[in-house]
Design a protein around this motif. Structure first.
Motif, PDB file in Angstrom:
ATOM      1  N   THR A   2       0.800  -1.217   0.226  1.00  0.00           N
ATOM      2  CA  THR A   2       0.018  -0.126  -0.033  1.00  0.00           C
ATOM      3  C   THR A   2       0.759   1.289   0.052  1.00  0.00           C
ATOM      4  O   THR A   2       1.931   1.416   0.524  1.00  0.00           O
ATOM      5  CB  THR A   2      -0.933   0.076   1.104  1.00  0.00           C
ATOM      6  N   HIS A   4       0.964   5.239   0.785  1.00  0.00           N
ATOM      7  CA  HIS A   4       0.566   6.069   1.686  1.00  0.00           C
ATOM      8  C   HIS A   4       1.013   7.407   1.042  1.00  0.00           C
ATOM      9  O   HIS A   4       2.151   7.813   0.902  1.00  0.00           O
ATOM     10  CB  HIS A   4       0.691   5.959   3.004  1.00  0.00           C
ATOM     11  N   LEU A  33      -3.520   4.984  -0.535  1.00  0.00           N
ATOM     12  CA  LEU A  33      -4.224   5.709   0.424  1.00  0.00           C
ATOM     13  C   LEU A  33      -4.079   7.060   0.676  1.00  0.00           C
ATOM     14  O   LEU A  33      -2.868   7.367   0.846  1.00  0.00           O
ATOM     15  CB  LEU A  33      -4.356   4.995   1.810  1.00  0.00           C
ATOM     16  N   THR A  35      -4.248  10.924   1.952  1.00  0.00           N
ATOM     17  CA  THR A  35      -4.544  11.821   3.086  1.00  0.00           C
ATOM     18  C   THR A  35      -4.486  13.173   2.652  1.00  0.00           C
ATOM     19  O   THR A  35      -3.889  13.637   2.068  1.00  0.00           O
ATOM     20  CB  THR A  35      -3.664  11.716   4.265  1.00  0.00           C
ATOM     21  N   GLN A  65       2.150   9.249  10.422  1.00  0.00           N
ATOM     22  CA  GLN A  65       2.130   8.583   9.450  1.00  0.00           C
ATOM     23  C   GLN A  65       3.386   8.778   8.462  1.00  0.00           C
ATOM     24  O   GLN A  65       3.646  10.154   8.208  1.00  0.00           O
ATOM     25  CB  GLN A  65       0.925   8.676   8.412  1.00  0.00           C
ATOM     26  N   TYR A  67       4.816   9.171   4.595  1.00  0.00           N
ATOM     27  CA  TYR A  67       4.264   9.248   3.229  1.00  0.00           C
ATOM     28  C   TYR A  67       5.266   8.658   2.412  1.00  0.00           C
ATOM     29  O   TYR A  67       6.581   9.285   2.384  1.00  0.00           O
ATOM     30  CB  TYR A  67       3.735  10.614   3.122  1.00  0.00           C
TER      31      TYR A  67
END
Length: 211
Positions: A2, A4, A33, A35, A65, A67
């Motif tokens: 995944t 981010h 995903l 943000t 998080q 990235y």
């Protein structure tokens, strides 16, 4: 794996591009995903520069998080897209060196992407079966319009057929209607003919392929 991603947009009504970013990733078989931080709600609201927004987003994510990709929307306005691209690259190199990034640089402004779907404009105007001419530009001319935002606002008003107070209320909802049009944007439609959309999607696919 995944991915981010952080998406820094110019305004809250631009947040709908997140859905298209994630969908393009899915088409490639990549889960991404995205943000979209609301930097305007920070006590120390950042400036409008890419550098300021990156620094604010970095403060928000400190210790949180991590990235792998940042996607940065910056309208070209009256500047050449190449200057905006350089501005984005230099800001990323300064604030987050080594972070993969994708520029989103609509020619003049993002509203140019939203001028090409008459059916969507009539729907958000509340008159999907309307027939009045909207006088929208062809895809070959959309990025040459001097003020696509004003043209889009007028097109929604014309499509609605509203007058007086009803029209005033509709005009006040323009940010919401603009956001809805972005969410409804047909990625496989006329927008594909626009150079700025082509550059954005190509850059995004290349970035995802390299991660």
């Amino acid at each position: 794996m995944t991915v981010h991603a952080l998406y820094l947009c110019e305004g809250s009504s631009d947040a709908g591009l997140r859905d298209h970013i994630e969908a393009i990733g899915a088409e490639m078989g990549r889960e991404i995903l995205v943000t979209v931080p609301d930097l305007d709600r920070l006590p120390d609201k950042p400036g409008h520069s890419v550098r300021d927004k990156l620094q604010a987003a970095q403060r928000l994510s400190d210790g949180g998080q991590v990235y792998g990709l940042v996607i940065i929307h910056r309208d070209s306005d009256s500047n050449a897209p190449e200057l905006r691209r350089r501005e984005i690259t230099e800001a990323v190199d300064e604030v987050s060196p080594g972070l993969a990034h994708v520029p989103v640089i609509p020619v003049r402004m993002l509203e140019a992407w939203l001028l090409l779907d008459q059916a969507a404009i009539r729907e958000v105007a509340g008159n999907p079966n309307g027939k009045v001419a909207l006088n929208l530009p062809k895809p070959t001319r959309a990025e040459s319009e001097p003020d696509p935002k004003a043209l889009l606002k007028q097109a929604i008003a014309t499509a609605s057929g509203d007058k007086g107070r009803r029209l005033e209320k509709l005009q006040k909802r323009f940010p919401e209607n603009r956001a809805r049009l972005l969410q409804m944007l047909n990625r496989n439609g006329p927008v594909q003919q626009l150079a700025s959309w082509q550059a954005f999607t190509q850059d995004l696919r290349e970035a995802l392929s390299s991660l």
